[in-house]
Design a protein around this motif. Structure first.
Motif, mmCIF file in Angstrom:
data_model
loop_
_atom_site.group_PDB
_atom_site.id
_atom_site.type_symbol
_atom_site.label_atom_id
_atom_site.label_comp_id
_atom_site.label_asym_id
_atom_site.label_seq_id
_atom_site.Cartn_x
_atom_site.Cartn_y
_atom_site.Cartn_z
ATOM 1 N N ARG A 1 -2.136 2.959 -13.101
ATOM 2 C CA ARG A 1 -2.367 2.876 -11.647
ATOM 3 C C ARG A 1 -1.581 3.959 -10.899
ATOM 4 N NH1 ARG A 1 -1.766 -2.130 -8.748
ATOM 5 N NH2 ARG A 1 -3.736 -1.783 -7.688
ATOM 6 N N HIS B 1 -3.078 4.662 -7.197
ATOM 7 C CA HIS B 1 -3.249 3.338 -6.595
ATOM 8 C C HIS B 1 -1.883 2.763 -6.235
ATOM 9 C CE1 HIS B 1 -7.366 3.678 -7.209
ATOM 10 N NE2 HIS B 1 -7.575 2.861 -8.211
ATOM 11 N N ILE B 2 -0.876 3.127 -6.978
ATOM 12 C CA ILE B 2 0.502 2.806 -6.613
ATOM 13 C C ILE B 2 1.311 4.098 -6.725
ATOM 14 C CG2 ILE B 2 0.436 0.363 -7.230
ATOM 15 C CD1 ILE B 2 1.622 1.004 -9.893
ATOM 16 N N THR C 1 -13.266 -7.026 -10.639
ATOM 17 C CA THR C 1 -14.406 -7.790 -10.172
ATOM 18 C C THR C 1 -15.180 -6.867 -9.241
ATOM 19 O OG1 THR C 1 -15.113 -9.798 -9.060
ATOM 20 C CG2 THR C 1 -13.109 -8.795 -8.250
ATOM 21 N N GLY D 1 -9.480 -6.938 -6.238
ATOM 22 C CA GLY D 1 -9.385 -5.833 -7.202
ATOM 23 C C GLY D 1 -10.550 -4.861 -7.177
ATOM 24 N N ASP E 1 -9.674 -1.112 -6.563
ATOM 25 C CA ASP E 1 -9.162 -0.294 -7.673
ATOM 26 C C ASP E 1 -10.268 0.597 -8.228
ATOM 27 O OD1 ASP E 1 -6.568 -1.224 -7.617
ATOM 28 O OD2 ASP E 1 -6.472 -1.483 -9.787
ATOM 29 N N ASP F 1 1.298 0.843 -1.621
ATOM 30 C CA ASP F 1 0.601 0.637 -2.900
ATOM 31 C C ASP F 1 -0.588 -0.296 -2.697
ATOM 32 O OD1 ASP F 1 2.486 2.154 -4.164
ATOM 33 O OD2 ASP F 1 3.610 0.460 -4.990
ATOM 34 N N LEU F 2 -1.625 -0.083 -3.497
ATOM 35 C CA LEU F 2 -2.719 -1.063 -3.511
ATOM 36 C C LEU F 2 -2.215 -2.311 -4.196
ATOM 37 C CD1 LEU F 2 -5.986 0.773 -4.621
ATOM 38 C CD2 LEU F 2 -5.158 0.315 -2.327
ATOM 39 N N ARG F 3 -2.696 -3.453 -3.714
ATOM 40 C CA ARG F 3 -2.350 -4.709 -4.392
ATOM 41 C C ARG F 3 -3.165 -4.806 -5.666
ATOM 42 N NH1 ARG F 3 2.192 -6.675 -1.918
ATOM 43 N NH2 ARG F 3 2.093 -5.820 0.170
ATOM 44 N N GLY F 4 -2.532 -5.145 -6.727
ATOM 45 C CA GLY F 4 -3.253 -5.235 -7.989
ATOM 46 C C GLY F 4 -3.497 -6.640 -8.420
#
Lengths: 310, 557
Positions: free
Chosen positions: A48, A53-54, A87, B401, B404, B554-557
Motif C-alpha cells: 500500500r 495509498h498510505i 470489494t 476498500g 484501494d 492515508d487511505l483506510r484499509g
C-alpha cells in the motif's frame, strides 16, 4: 538499469502499532518477486505504500524511478494491482465492473480483455454481489491485467481460485514476464512462489529477514539428516562438527540438523557401521518456517538481468 | 501426541446476559449503545417539552388558552399530533406534542436493527460461521430477537424514567405530576409501536432479504402514520385507518390519563407473532437466498460506468429515488391538505397565535405558511436523513476498500474526490426535484400558485447538499465512518434548536448555529440569501475541505 521498485529504509508505523521497519528492496525489470511472511508481517503495508495509498513514516519508495508520494498517478498508469481483500460495486455486473475500470484508464484493448475473460472462465453477466469468492478474485485479476501493465502488484493472487484457474493465472503471469514485464506478488502458498518467483523476500514483524534467489534460499537452509547404525554411536562425535546442531539419539538412530556442507558428517559416519543415510533437502516452506526462529537479516543483491526465465 | 484438552471455561452469567458468553449476550452487547442513546434522546425530548411547558404555559390561564386552541386544530394537524387530551397538564401536553413523533422516529432504528440482525448478517456471511457452532438456527434467531426485545425495553425504561423525572422537575400546576405508571404505560405503548415496525422487517427478512424487508417495513410504517394522520382530510385514508397500528392504539395515552391496554396488548401479540414468523422462517429457509421480488430495476445507463462522478451518482441513485418518492408522497398530501388548513385558519383566528408559539416566525395567512410547517420544517429532517444516506454510501467506497482498487488506476485523489463528491451532492437535486414536482402537482390540484412552493421546495435540496458537503468534509479530513453519523446528529440538533430553541429562550448565537434558522420561509417566497449562500458554501466548501483532507492522509484499509 534502474530498479522498477526500490525502497530505502522504508518505515511505516500506525501510532504505537508497528507496520514495517527499515524495509530495503530492489526489484529489477522482468523479475517475478515473491513477498512472503506470516499474517500481519507487513506485506500489505509495504504494497500500500508502493501505491501511495498510505504514506511512509520515514524512508522512501520509488516505482519506475518515481517517488511514490510525488507522482502516484504516473506510477498507477503503468501498474496493475490486485488487493489482498477487496470489494467492488454490488449492483454492477462483472462486465460493467471491468468496463468501469477500463474507462478509468482511458480504455483498454477489448480483444485482450475478452481473452482474459475467456481464459479465466468468468461469467460477466452476473452482478458482483452474486459472485463466489473465486469469481470475485477473477474479476480483480482481470482488472489488474486488462491494460497490460508494466508492473503487476498482486497481493495473494491465487486466493480463492481453484487449481485449474490457478494454472491459468500462472500461465498469464509467465506470458507477462516473457514480454519483459515485472511482477511483485505476495503469497502464503510457498509451493507456487517456489515455482514462479525468481527472488523471494521474507518479512517478519515488519522487518525483512531475508531476500534472495529461491534456489539460494533453499541452499542456505539446513538439511535434516538421519543416520541408522548397527550399534550405539556416541553423539559427541557429531556434535563436535561445525554446522551440526540438534543431535538426537534414539536406539541406533541419530537425527541432526546440518547447516552448510554435509561432507564432514558423511566422513564421521563412515567411521561406524552405517546401515542407512537419509538427508532431506528442505523445501522453501521449511526455509520460510525456519525464518520464524531466525530473524537475522540476510539480503542478497539481485542478479543482474534476473527474471524472464519462468 | 498426548495433549491434554482444557475444559471450556464456564461462561459467567454476566457475559451470557450482555457480553461474549453467547448469542443473546453478544446481540445485546451490540445493541447496548443504540438502546442507551435512544432511551436518552427520547427521554430528553420529553424533558425539553417539560421545559417548554414550564416556560410558556406556567399558569392556569395560559393552559386554558392552550386547551382551547388545541381542540380547535384542523383535522390535518390534529391527526398528525394526535387527539388533544388533557393538554392543560404536563403529561397530556407531552403525549400530544412530543409523543406523536417518538414512535415514528425510533421505528427507523427498529427496522434497521431487526432487518439486519439475521438477513443482513446472513448476506454478509457472518452467520455461516456462527451457525457452524452447535446452535440451531431457530435457537439463534430466537436469541437475537429476544436480545432486541430486551434492548428495546431497556431504551423505553430509560425514557420512561426521564419522563417521570420531567414531571417531578417541571410540574407547575396541580395535575402536572407524572406518576411512574403513567410514564411506563406511555413508553410501553411506544415500545410496542417501535417493536412492531421492526418485527415486520424481521419476519420478511428471511424471505426477501434485508434491503427489501427494510423497505417494505419502512413503507408500512410511514403509510400507517400518514393514513392515521390524514384520515380526517382524505376519505380514502379513513377506510384504510383500521390497518394502521397508530390508529389502533390511539386511545392509550397514559400521560394524558387515558388508558386502553387491550389494543396495545393485541398489537404486542402481533409483534411477537411476527417475530415468531421470522424465527421459524429463518429455521426453514436456505441461508441468504432471498426471493427476488419483481421490482423494476433502473436502466443500465443510470449505473454510471464512465467516470467517478457518474459512478458515484449511479450508486446513490436508487436511494435518492426512494427518498425522493417518499418525500414526494408527503409533499403532495400536505399540499392537498392546505385548503382545509386555510379554512380552519379563517374559522379560528386564534389558531394563528397558538401556531406562532409552536412554530415561531411563520406567516400562516397563506397556504405557503402551512407548507412551511408541514413540508419545509419537517422536510429538513427528511432531507438531512437523505443526506446521511448519500454521504454514508459515498464514504463506503473507502471504508469497504473499493477505493484501494479505484485509486490504483491513473486517477488522482483530488480528481476522484471532486468527481465522486459532486456525484453524491447531485443526488440532492433528485430528492428535491421529486418532492418539488409533487408539491407543484398538489398546488395545481388545489388551485394555488404551483411555482412558489415548488421552487421553495428546491431550497431543501440546497439544505441536503449542505449537509452532504459537511459529511464529505468529515470523511475526507478524518475518517469515512464518521460522515453519516455526523450528518444525522447535525440534522437532529438543527431541528431541535429550530423548533424548541426560541421557546426555551436560548441565546441568539445558539439559535444561529442551526442551519435551519437561516433557511427563511421559501414556501412563502421568503428566501434568506445568507442561508442559501451558506448552503452552497457548505456543500462546495465541504467538498474542497474533504479533498484537501484525503489528499494528505492515508487511505483506510
Amino acid at each position: 538499469m534502474p530498479a522498477i521498485i526500490e525502497t530505502e529504509r522504508l518505515t511505516k508505523s500506525y501510532g504505537s502499532h508497528r507496520g514495517i521497519v527499515d524495509v530495503d528492496l530492489q526489484i529489477q525489470q522482468g523479475e517475478v518477486f515473491g513477498f512472503l511472511g506470516p499474517n500481519g508481517a507487513g506485506k500489505t503495508t509495504t504494497i500500500r505504500v508502493l501505491l501511495d495509498h498510505i504514506r511512509p513514516s520515514s524512508g522512501r519508495a520509488t516505482v519506475f524511478g518515481i517517488e511514490t508520494t510525488k507522482d502516484p498517478v504516473a506510477i498507477h498508469r503503468r501498474i496493475g494491482y490486485l488487493p489482498g481483500e477487496f470489494t467492488l460495486y454490488d449492483r454492477l455486473t462483472g462486465r460493467q465492473t471491468l468496463e468501469y475500470f477500463a474507462n478509468l484508464r482511458g480504455g483498454v484493448d477489448q480483444a485482450y480483455q475478452r481473452s482474459l475473460v475467456e481464459r479465466f472462465d468468468l461469467d460477466t453477466s452476473r452482478r458482483f454481489k452474486e459472485y463466489s469468492k473465486g469469481n470475485k478474485q477473477k474479476v480483480g485479476l482481470i482488472i489488474a491485467l486488462q491494460h497490460r501493465p508494466e508492473l503487476l502488484i498482486l497481493d495473494e493472487p491465487t486466493s480463492g481460485l481453484d487449481p485449474l484457474v490457478q494454472q491459468t493465472f500462472f500461465a498469464v503471469l509467465r506470458e507477462a514476464v516473457a514480454e519483459g514485464r515485472t511482477a511483485f506478488l505476495s503469497s502464503h502458498v510457498l509451493s507456487e512462489v517456489e515455482k514462479t518467483c525468481d527472488r523471494v523476500a521474507i518479512i517478519r514483524d515488519g522487518r525483512l529477514t531475508r531476500v534472495d534467489r529461491v534456489e539460494a534460499l533453499r541452499d542456505l537452509a539446513h538439511h535434516q539428516v538421519e543416520l541408522r547404525f548397527s550399534g550405539v554411536v556416541p553423539t559427541a562425535v557429531f556434535e563436535a562438527i561445525a554446522g551440526v546442531s540438534d543431535v538426537a539419539s534414539e536406539d541406533h538412530v541419530l537425527r541432526m540438523r546440518v547447516s552448510g556442507p554435509i561432507t564432514p558428517v558423511v566422513r564421521a559416519a563412515a567411521q561406524y557401521e552405517l546401515l542407512d543415510f537419509v538427508s532431506r533437502e528442505p523445501s522453501l516452506e521449511e526455509t520460510f518456517l525456519a525464518e520464524y526462529s531466525d530473524a537475522t537479516a540476510t539480503v542478497a543483491a539481485p542478479t543482474p538481468g534476473a527474471g524472464g526465465g519462468r | 501426541m498426548a495433549g491434554e484438552l482444557s475444559a471450556p471455561r464456564a461462561r459467567d452469567l454476566a457475559s451470557r446476559l450482555i457480553g461474549l458468553g453467547g448469542v443473546f449476550g453478544k446481540s445485546l452487547r451490540d445493541l447496548r449503545v443504540a438502546a442507551l442513546a435512544i432511551g436518552l434522546v427520547a427521554g430528553l425530548l420529553m424533558a425539553v417539552g417539560g421545559v417548554l411547558v414550564a416556560a410558556q404555559f406556567p399558569d392556569a390561564p395560559s393552559r386554558i388558552q392552550l386547551t382551547l386552541l388545541s381542540v380547535s386544530l384542523p383535522p390535518v394537524m390534529a391527526g398528525l399530533l394526535g387527539d388533544p387530551s388533557h393538554v392543560d397538564r404536563l403529561g397530556g401536553f407531552l403525549s400530544w406534542r412530543i409523543g406523536a413523533t417518538i414512535p415514528v422516529l425510533f421505528s427507523i432504528w427498529s427496522i434497521i436493527a431487526l432487518s439486519g440482525t439475521l438477513a443482513g448478517e446472513a448476506s454478509r456471511g457472518t452467520l455461516e460461521v456462527v451457525l457452524a457452532a452447535p446452535i440451531s438456527r431457530r435457537g439463534l434467531a430466537f436469541r437475537k430477537a429476544a436480545a432486541f426485545v430486551v434492548a428495546l425495553a431497556l431504551a423505553m425504561g430509560i425514557a420512561a424514567t426521564l419522563t417521570w423525572w420531567t414531571g417531578v422537575a417541571f410540574a407547575k400546576l396541580p395535575g402536572d405530576e407524572i406518576s411512574p405508571s403513567q410514564a411506563f404505560g406511555q413508553f410501553a405503548l411506544y415500545g410496542v409501536l417501535i417493536g412492531v415496525a421492526g418485527a415486520v422487517a424481521f419476519a420478511l427478512g428471511a424471505f426477501v432479504g434485508r434491503a427489501t424487508a427494510a423497505g417494505i417495513a419502512g413503507t408500512v410504517l410511514f403509510a400507517g402514520y400518514l393514513v392515521d394522520g390524514f384520515s380526517g382530510v382524505v376519505p380514502l385514508f379513513e377506510r384504510l385507518k383500521p390497518l394502521s397500528w397508530f390508529s389502533l392504539t390511539k386511545l392509550h395515552r397514559p400521560l394524558a390519563d387515558s388508558w386502553d391496554w387491550p389494543p396495545v396488548l393485541i398489537l404486542g401479540a402481533r409483534a411477537l407473532a411476527l417475530l415468531a414468523v421470522g424465527i421459524v422462517a429463518f429455521g426453514l429457509r436456505d441461508l441468504a437466498s432471498p426471493v427476488r421480488l419483481p421490482i423494476p430495476g433502473l436502466p443500465a445507463v443510470t449505473l454510471g460506468t464512465r467516470r467517478p462522478f457518474s459512478r458515484s451518482f449511479g450508486d446513490r441513485l436508487p436511494h435518492a429515488l426512494a427518498w425522493g418518492l417518499g418525500d414526494a408522497l408527503i409533499g403532495i398530501v400536505f399540499t392537498l391538505a392546505s385548503t382545509s388548513f386555510m379554512e380552519a385558519m379563517r374559522a379560528i383566528p386564534a389558531l394563528g397565535s397558538m401556531l406562532a408559539l409552536l412554530y415561531p416566525g411563520v406567516d400562516y395567512a397563506t397556504p405557503g405558511g402551512f407548507l412551511q410547517i408541514g413540508v419545509f420544517s419537517s422536510g429538513t429532517v427528511l432531507f438531512g436523513l437523505s443526506a446521511a444516506t448519500a454521504v454514508s454510501g459515498w464514504a463506503s467506497d473507502e471504508s469497504a476498500g473499493r477505493l484501494d482498487l479505484v485509486l490504483a488506476a491513473p486517477i488522482s485523489r483530488v480528481r476522484w474526490m471532486i468527481g465522486s463528491g459532486l456525484g453524491a451532492l447531485a443526488t440532492s437535486l433528485v430528492v428535491a426535484g421529486l418532492m418539488a414536482a409533487a408539491v407543484w402537482v398538489g398546488s395545481v390540484q388545489v388551485g394555488g400558485d404551483p411555482w412558489q412552493p415548488a421552487i421553495g421546495t428546491l431550497a431543501l435540496g440546497l439544505y441536503m447538499a449542505a449537509l452532504t458537503g459537511v459529511g464529505i468534509a468529515v470523511a475526507g479530513l478524518w475518517r469515512p465512518g464518521l460522515a453519516g453519523p455526523t450528518v444525522i446528529i447535525l440534522t437532529i440538533v438543527f431541528y431541535l434548536l429550530e423548533v424548541f430553541g426560541a421557546a426555551l429562550d436560548l441565546p441568539t448565537w445558539v439559535l444561529d448555529l442551526s442551519l435551519n434558522h437561516h433557511m427563511g420561509q421559501p414556501m412563502t417566497g421568503g428566501y434568506d440569501a445568507f442561508g442559501l449562500a451558506a448552503c452552497v458554501v457548505l456543500a462546495l466548501g465541504g467538498l474542497v475541505l474533504g479533498t484537501w483532507g484525503l489528499r494528505r492522509r492515508d487511505l483506510r484499509g
